[in-house]
Structure formats: structure tokens, C-alpha cells
Design a protein around this motif. Structure first.
Motif, short mmCIF file in Angstrom:
data_model
loop_
_atom_site.label_atom_id
_atom_site.label_comp_id
_atom_site.label_asym_id
_atom_site.label_seq_id
_atom_site.Cartn_x
_atom_site.Cartn_y
_atom_site.Cartn_z
N SER A 23 -1.63 -35.82 18.39
CA SER A 23 -2.82 -35.00 18.13
C SER A 23 -3.43 -35.32 16.76
O SER A 23 -4.65 -35.43 16.63
N THR A 26 -5.12 -38.93 16.70
CA THR A 26 -6.41 -39.03 17.39
C THR A 26 -7.49 -38.16 16.75
O THR A 26 -8.67 -38.48 16.83
N ALA A 27 -7.09 -37.06 16.11
CA ALA A 27 -8.08 -36.16 15.52
C ALA A 27 -8.44 -36.52 14.09
O ALA A 27 -9.55 -36.22 13.63
N ILE A 30 -11.83 -38.28 13.27
CA ILE A 30 -12.99 -37.41 13.49
C ILE A 30 -13.11 -36.39 12.36
O ILE A 30 -14.21 -36.12 11.85
N LEU A 44 -16.50 -33.74 19.91
CA LEU A 44 -15.72 -34.92 19.51
C LEU A 44 -14.27 -34.56 19.23
O LEU A 44 -13.35 -35.29 19.60
N LEU A 45 -14.07 -33.42 18.61
CA LEU A 45 -12.71 -32.97 18.31
C LEU A 45 -11.94 -32.66 19.60
O LEU A 45 -10.76 -32.98 19.73
N ALA A 48 -10.87 -35.73 21.43
CA ALA A 48 -9.69 -36.38 20.84
C ALA A 48 -8.40 -35.93 21.52
O ALA A 48 -7.39 -36.62 21.46
N SER A 49 -8.44 -34.77 22.17
CA SER A 49 -7.24 -34.28 22.86
C SER A 49 -6.90 -35.14 24.07
O SER A 49 -5.73 -35.18 24.49
N PRO A 51 -7.09 -38.69 24.49
CA PRO A 51 -6.16 -39.77 24.14
C PRO A 51 -4.83 -39.25 23.61
O PRO A 51 -3.79 -39.89 23.81
N ALA A 52 -4.83 -38.09 22.94
CA ALA A 52 -3.58 -37.52 22.44
C ALA A 52 -2.64 -37.21 23.62
O ALA A 52 -1.45 -37.54 23.59
#
Length: 272
Positions: A23, A26-27, A30, A44-45, A48-49, A51-52
Motif C-alpha cells: 500500500s 503504490t501510494a 501519488i 488517484l489515491l 493505487a489500492s 496495484p497494491a
């Protein structure tokens, strides 16, 4: 070498470390860009979840990805008739209503309230992220990986409770965490009885889709709970009591349905 599914407390610490690390990785870009260019984009945030979650899934299924979930989405757990799906819908909706007092009455800080509303205010992204991506990816992880692993070396009750607790913790928001934990107990029980991730995803989808749909109704946007919508104690608690009775009846019916389906699966001749 294949990575073992988390089965014990020690392996759960590793799971949590993998989940948090994925997490953050990937975050972080951003978040850094938001500080540099002074923008705040919840979409966007939230993106990111994805790919996490995929990183976590890959970590636990690498070298055996094609067989890791063999049969998990095509189980003969139940006959997907309108009546049976309707029963699952009823039980899920009852569970959602019964969870309403958590947010209505517990004095908890809702840290992510505004962020959630901002995401849901964008219909396309809100639906894709909250109603599609979250149910599918989170059920694969918390039922298909965590709960499946825990069931291999723990009692069903212990496995379901621990996996539900982890599911609640990763929401990082007190009211949502409690509600997620309680809902996960229901989803975990369904997975234990059926081994069918499709049913788990369906229940998760119903929960998120209901919140998403209600938010799209302009007149309800400023209300967070059923209690605030009704604004009537007598009516509210009457509904909660009625819902509790329906929920208990629905669980009994669902349990009979799972038992019947399991019997037919183990004795296929009787289904002829």
C-alpha cells in the motif's frame, strides 16, 4: 518455491507487513506528487489500492497462479436461482441495516468520511473502485488467501474471526472498521460453508453498491445513517427489530440451503 498461505499468528504478521508495504509503495508516489504540485486527487489515491492488492495476490500465488483459485469461482455451492440469490440479497441487506447503529450511536471519529464522499461523488470512478475493484480484489485476498489459509490450521470460528478482524483493521477508519469486521463475519461464514468466492464477492458488492446508490440520490447525500434519515426513534428501532428477526430467519434458511447443496455435491446421484 510456493508461498504458503497465512495459517498462524506469525504468518499473519508477515501478511500485514506485505499488505502495508504494498500500500505504501503504490501510494507514496501519488502522495509525493500531491505535495509537490499542490493537488488532492482521491481517485488517484484510490486507484493505487488496485496495484497494491495485486502485489499481495501475486506474492501469495506466485508460481501457482493458475491453480491457486481453481474452482473458487465455479463452485457448485448453490443453485444460482432467483430465489436463492434473493435469499442472499435479503440476508445481506438485513446485515447492512443491523450495522447502522455502529455509525449512528458509537462516538467514533470518522476519519475518512469526506474522502469517501468525494470518491462517491464521481459516479464512474466511484462505481468502478468501490463496487467492482474492492469486492473482487479484497475477497480474493481476505477470503481466498487469508481465511483459506487460516482454516487449514485453526477452528472455523477462530479463522473467521481473525480474518474478519484483519479485514476491519485495513480500513483504518473506526466506524468503517467495525462495520467491515461485522460484515466480514457473515462473508467468512459463507466462504467457510461454500468455498465459493463468487458468493463472497456478491455480498461485498451488494454492501458497497447500496452505499454508492444511496449517495447518488441528492436528497440523501447529507445523511450518513438510516437513523438520521428516519429521525424517529420508534420507527427506527421497530425496523431494527424486524430486520433482526428477518436476518435470523434468513441465516437459518441460508444454512439449510448450503447443507442441501453440500449433500447434493457429495451425493450427485440424489440430484438426478
Amino acid at each position: 518455491m510456493n508461498q504458503k498461505l497465512p495459517q498462524r499468528i506469525a504468518s499473519l504478521w508477515l501478511f500485514f507487513l506485505v499488505y502495508i508495504s504494498a500500500s505504501i509503495i503504490t501510494a507514496a508516489p501519488i502522495i509525493a506528487l500531491s505535495f509537490i504540485f499542490d493537488f488532492d486527487n482521491i481517485v488517484l489515491l484510490a486507484l493505487a489500492s488496485i496495484p497494491a492488492n495485486l502485489i499481495v495476490i501475486f506474492y501469495y500465488t506466485r508460481n501457482r497462479f493458475s491453480s491457486a483459485f481453481s474452482g473458487a469461482f465455479a463452485s457448485n455451492s448453490i443453485n444460482y436461482s432467483a430465489a436463492n440469490v434473493g435469499l442472499i440479497l435479503l440476508v445481506t441487506l438485513c446485515c447492512i441495516v443491523l450495522l447502522d447503529p455502529v455509525q449512528a450511536f458509537l462516538p467514533l471519529n470518522d476519519w475518512g468520511r469526506e474522502e469517501t464522499k468525494e470518491l462517491l461523488s464521481k459516479p464512474l470512478w466511484g462505481f468502478l473502485l468501490a463496487c467492482i475493484a474492492a469486492p473482487v480484489l479484497e475477497e480474493i485476498i481476505f477470503r481466498g488467501i487469508v481465511l483459506k489459509g487460516l482454516l487449514q490450521s485453526n477452528s472455523p470460528v477462530k479463522a473467521i474471526v481473525i480474518s474478519a478482524l484483519l479485514f476491519g483493521i485495513i480500513h483504518f477508519n473506526p466506524p468503517q472498521s467495525i462495520q467491515a469486521f461485522l460484515l466480514a463475519l457473515l462473508i467468512g461464514w459463507i466462504y467457510y460453508r461454500t468455498g465459493d468466492l463468487s458468493l463472497c464477492i456478491l455480498v461485498h458488492f451488494i454492501n458497497n453498491a447500496l452505499s454508492f446508490s444511496l449517495f447518488q440520490i441528492t436528497s440523501l447525500k447529507d445523511f450518513d445513517t438510516l437513523y438520521s434519515i428516519l429521525n424517529n426513534n420508534t420507527l427506527y428501532f421497530s425496523i431494527e427489530l424486524t430486520t433482526l428477526l428477518l436476518f435470523i430467519g434468513g441465516l437459518i434458511s441460508l444454512n439449510k440451503l448450503f447443507r442441501l447443496s453440500n449433500n447434493l455435491a457429495s451425493n450427485p446421484v440424489t440430484a438426478l
